[in-house]
Write a protein that holds these residues in place. Structure first.
Motif, PDB file in Angstrom:
ATOM      1  N   HIS A   1       0.823  -1.205   0.000  1.00 34.03           N
ATOM      2  CA  HIS A   1       0.000   0.000   0.000  1.00 34.03           C
ATOM      3  C   HIS A   1       0.858   1.255   0.000  1.00 34.03           C
ATOM      4  CE1 HIS A   1      -3.604  -2.375   0.726  1.00 34.03           C
ATOM      5  NE2 HIS A   1      -2.851  -3.089   1.548  1.00 34.03           N
ATOM      6  N   ARG A   2       0.280   2.334  -0.525  1.00 37.37           N
ATOM      7  CA  ARG A   2       0.917   3.653  -0.558  1.00 37.37           C
ATOM      8  C   ARG A   2       2.304   3.588  -1.195  1.00 37.37           C
ATOM      9  NH1 ARG A   2      -1.718   2.688   3.740  1.00 37.37           N
ATOM     10  NH2 ARG A   2       0.037   2.184   5.067  1.00 37.37           N
ATOM     11  N   ILE A   3       2.322   3.242  -2.470  1.00 37.95           N
ATOM     12  CA  ILE A   3       3.559   3.074  -3.217  1.00 37.95           C
ATOM     13  C   ILE A   3       3.729   4.248  -4.177  1.00 37.95           C
ATOM     14  CG2 ILE A   3       4.789   1.592  -4.864  1.00 37.95           C
ATOM     15  CD1 ILE A   3       4.407   0.368  -2.056  1.00 37.95           C
ATOM     16  N   ASP A   4       4.907   4.860  -4.166  1.00 38.10           N
ATOM     17  CA  ASP A   4       5.204   5.926  -5.121  1.00 38.10           C
ATOM     18  C   ASP A   4       5.509   5.300  -6.474  1.00 38.10           C
ATOM     19  OD1 ASP A   4       4.935   8.131  -3.412  1.00 38.10           O
ATOM     20  OD2 ASP A   4       6.947   7.831  -2.618  1.00 38.10           O
ATOM     21  N   ALA A   5       5.073   5.983  -7.522  1.00 31.40           N
ATOM     22  CA  ALA A   5       5.316   5.495  -8.877  1.00 31.40           C
ATOM     23  C   ALA A   5       5.837   6.629  -9.734  1.00 31.40           C
ATOM     24  CB  ALA A   5       4.034   4.931  -9.476  1.00 31.40           C
ATOM     25  N   LEU A   6       6.717   6.276 -10.652  1.00 29.66           N
ATOM     26  CA  LEU A   6       7.197   7.207 -11.652  1.00 29.66           C
ATOM     27  C   LEU A   6       6.579   6.810 -12.978  1.00 29.66           C
ATOM     28  CD1 LEU A   6      10.987   7.420 -10.752  1.00 29.66           C
ATOM     29  CD2 LEU A   6       9.134   8.953 -10.052  1.00 29.66           C
ATOM     30  N   ILE A   7       5.855   7.731 -13.576  1.00 35.36           N
ATOM     31  CA  ILE A   7       5.244   7.477 -14.876  1.00 35.36           C
ATOM     32  C   ILE A   7       6.117   8.130 -15.937  1.00 35.36           C
ATOM     33  CG2 ILE A   7       3.217   7.786 -16.318  1.00 35.36           C
ATOM     34  CD1 ILE A   7       1.597   8.019 -13.694  1.00 35.36           C
ATOM     35  N   HIS A   8       6.683   7.309 -16.802  1.00 32.93           N
ATOM     36  CA  HIS A   8       7.538   7.803 -17.871  1.00 32.93           C
ATOM     37  C   HIS A   8       6.681   8.304 -19.021  1.00 32.93           C
ATOM     38  CE1 HIS A   8      11.456   6.204 -16.349  1.00 32.93           C
ATOM     39  NE2 HIS A   8      10.590   5.595 -15.555  1.00 32.93           N
ATOM     40  N   GLN A   9       7.137   9.333 -19.701  1.00 35.09           N
ATOM     41  CA  GLN A   9       6.381   9.877 -20.831  1.00 35.09           C
ATOM     42  C   GLN A   9       6.300   8.873 -21.967  1.00 35.09           C
ATOM     43  OE1 GLN A   9       8.177  13.627 -21.867  1.00 35.09           O
ATOM     44  NE2 GLN A   9       7.286  14.672 -20.105  1.00 35.09           N
ATOM     45  N   GLN A  10       7.327   8.033 -22.100  1.00 36.66           N
ATOM     46  CA  GLN A  10       7.334   7.022 -23.143  1.00 36.66           C
ATOM     47  C   GLN A  10       6.645   5.753 -22.631  1.00 36.66           C
ATOM     48  OE1 GLN A  10      10.202   8.275 -21.817  1.00 36.66           O
ATOM     49  NE2 GLN A  10      10.591   9.860 -23.322  1.00 36.66           N
ATOM     50  N   ASN A  11       6.189   4.940 -23.572  1.00 39.37           N
ATOM     51  CA  ASN A  11       5.675   3.625 -23.200  1.00 39.37           C
ATOM     52  C   ASN A  11       6.854   2.741 -22.823  1.00 39.37           C
ATOM     53  OD1 ASN A  11       3.023   4.337 -23.708  1.00 39.37           O
ATOM     54  ND2 ASN A  11       3.190   3.810 -25.857  1.00 39.37           N
ATOM     55  N   MET A  12       6.602   1.807 -21.927  1.00 40.14           N
ATOM     56  CA  MET A  12       7.628   0.863 -21.509  1.00 40.14           C
ATOM     57  C   MET A  12       7.092  -0.542 -21.754  1.00 40.14           C
ATOM     58  SD  MET A  12       8.827   2.808 -18.000  1.00 40.14           S
ATOM     59  CE  MET A  12       9.814   1.461 -17.415  1.00 40.14           C
ATOM     60  N   PRO A  13       7.964  -1.517 -22.040  1.00 43.00           N
ATOM     61  CA  PRO A  13       7.481  -2.873 -22.320  1.00 43.00           C
ATOM     62  C   PRO A  13       6.923  -3.582 -21.088  1.00 43.00           C
ATOM     63  CG  PRO A  13       9.881  -2.804 -22.369  1.00 43.00           C
ATOM     64  CD  PRO A  13       9.407  -1.391 -22.205  1.00 43.00           C
ATOM     65  N   PHE A  14       7.250  -3.092 -19.881  1.00 39.74           N
ATOM     66  CA  PHE A  14       6.763  -3.707 -18.648  1.00 39.74           C
ATOM     67  C   PHE A  14       6.916  -2.718 -17.506  1.00 39.74           C
ATOM     68  CE2 PHE A  14      10.819  -5.478 -20.074  1.00 39.74           C
ATOM     69  CZ  PHE A  14      11.679  -4.850 -19.216  1.00 39.74           C
ATOM     70  N   VAL A  15       6.291  -3.017 -16.386  1.00 43.99           N
ATOM     71  CA  VAL A  15       6.422  -2.202 -15.178  1.00 43.99           C
ATOM     72  C   VAL A  15       7.684  -2.647 -14.448  1.00 43.99           C
ATOM     73  CG1 VAL A  15       5.365  -1.651 -12.938  1.00 43.99           C
ATOM     74  CG2 VAL A  15       3.931  -1.876 -14.987  1.00 43.99           C
ATOM     75  N   LEU A  16       8.461  -1.678 -13.975  1.00 48.83           N
ATOM     76  CA  LEU A  16       9.681  -1.987 -13.233  1.00 48.83           C
ATOM     77  C   LEU A  16       9.424  -1.868 -11.744  1.00 48.83           C
ATOM     78  CD1 LEU A  16      12.246   0.088 -15.322  1.00 48.83           C
ATOM     79  CD2 LEU A  16      11.801  -2.361 -15.457  1.00 48.83           C
ATOM     80  N   LEU A  17       9.817  -2.891 -11.000  1.00 48.38           N
ATOM     81  CA  LEU A  17       9.738  -2.868  -9.545  1.00 48.38           C
ATOM     82  C   LEU A  17      11.107  -2.446  -9.032  1.00 48.38           C
ATOM     83  CD1 LEU A  17       7.954  -6.299  -8.975  1.00 48.38           C
ATOM     84  CD2 LEU A  17       6.906  -4.026  -9.178  1.00 48.38           C
ATOM     85  N   GLY A  18      11.170  -1.280  -8.414  1.00 48.87           N
ATOM     86  CA  GLY A  18      12.442  -0.786  -7.903  1.00 48.87           C
ATOM     87  C   GLY A  18      12.931  -1.601  -6.716  1.00 48.87           C
ATOM     88  N   MET A  19      14.223  -1.477  -6.416  1.00 51.63           N
ATOM     89  CA  MET A  19      14.782  -2.203  -5.276  1.00 51.63           C
ATOM     90  C   MET A  19      14.115  -1.765  -3.979  1.00 51.63           C
ATOM     91  SD  MET A  19      16.654  -4.613  -6.189  1.00 51.63           S
ATOM     92  CE  MET A  19      17.169  -5.081  -4.547  1.00 51.63           C
TER      93      MET A  19
END
Length: 95
Positions: free
Chosen positions: A56-74
């Motif tokens: 819950h309550r997770i920060d996300a960075l939305i890139h202007q470009q499309n990405m092939p998948f969602v990245l889970l940061g460390m």
């Protein structure tokens, strides 16, 4: 540049729109990626589900470009136990 101390995931603009997030509502920022600097929009997600794992309550960075998948940061993965056997990685939520 964005402070990466928070639990973080990154996703492309089309994925954000698909789940009902308007990138223009987030806080604009620049980040360093493997391909150089990228413009992003920082938003807060109420929940993130990976299989049966929910955080819950997770920060996300939305890139202007499309990405092939969602990245889970460390910072996200640090909330999980990771076990790797061959080509399979198993994630479990830490309690």
């Amino acid at each position: 540049l964005v402070d990466t101390g928070a639990t973080m995931v990154s996703l492309g603009a089309s994925d954000a729109r698909r789940i009902g997030i308007d990138p223009s509502k987030g806080l604009p920022a620049m980040v360093n990626t493997a391909n150089g600097q990228a413009a992003v929009s920082r938003v807060r997600l109420d929940t993130v589900r990976v299989g049966e794992i929910v955080l819950h309550r997770i920060d996300a960075l939305i890139h202007q470009q499309n990405m092939p998948f969602v990245l889970l940061g460390m910072t996200f993965l640090n909330h999980l136990e990771m076990q790797r056997e061959g080509q399979t990685m198993t994630l479990r939520k830490r309690y």
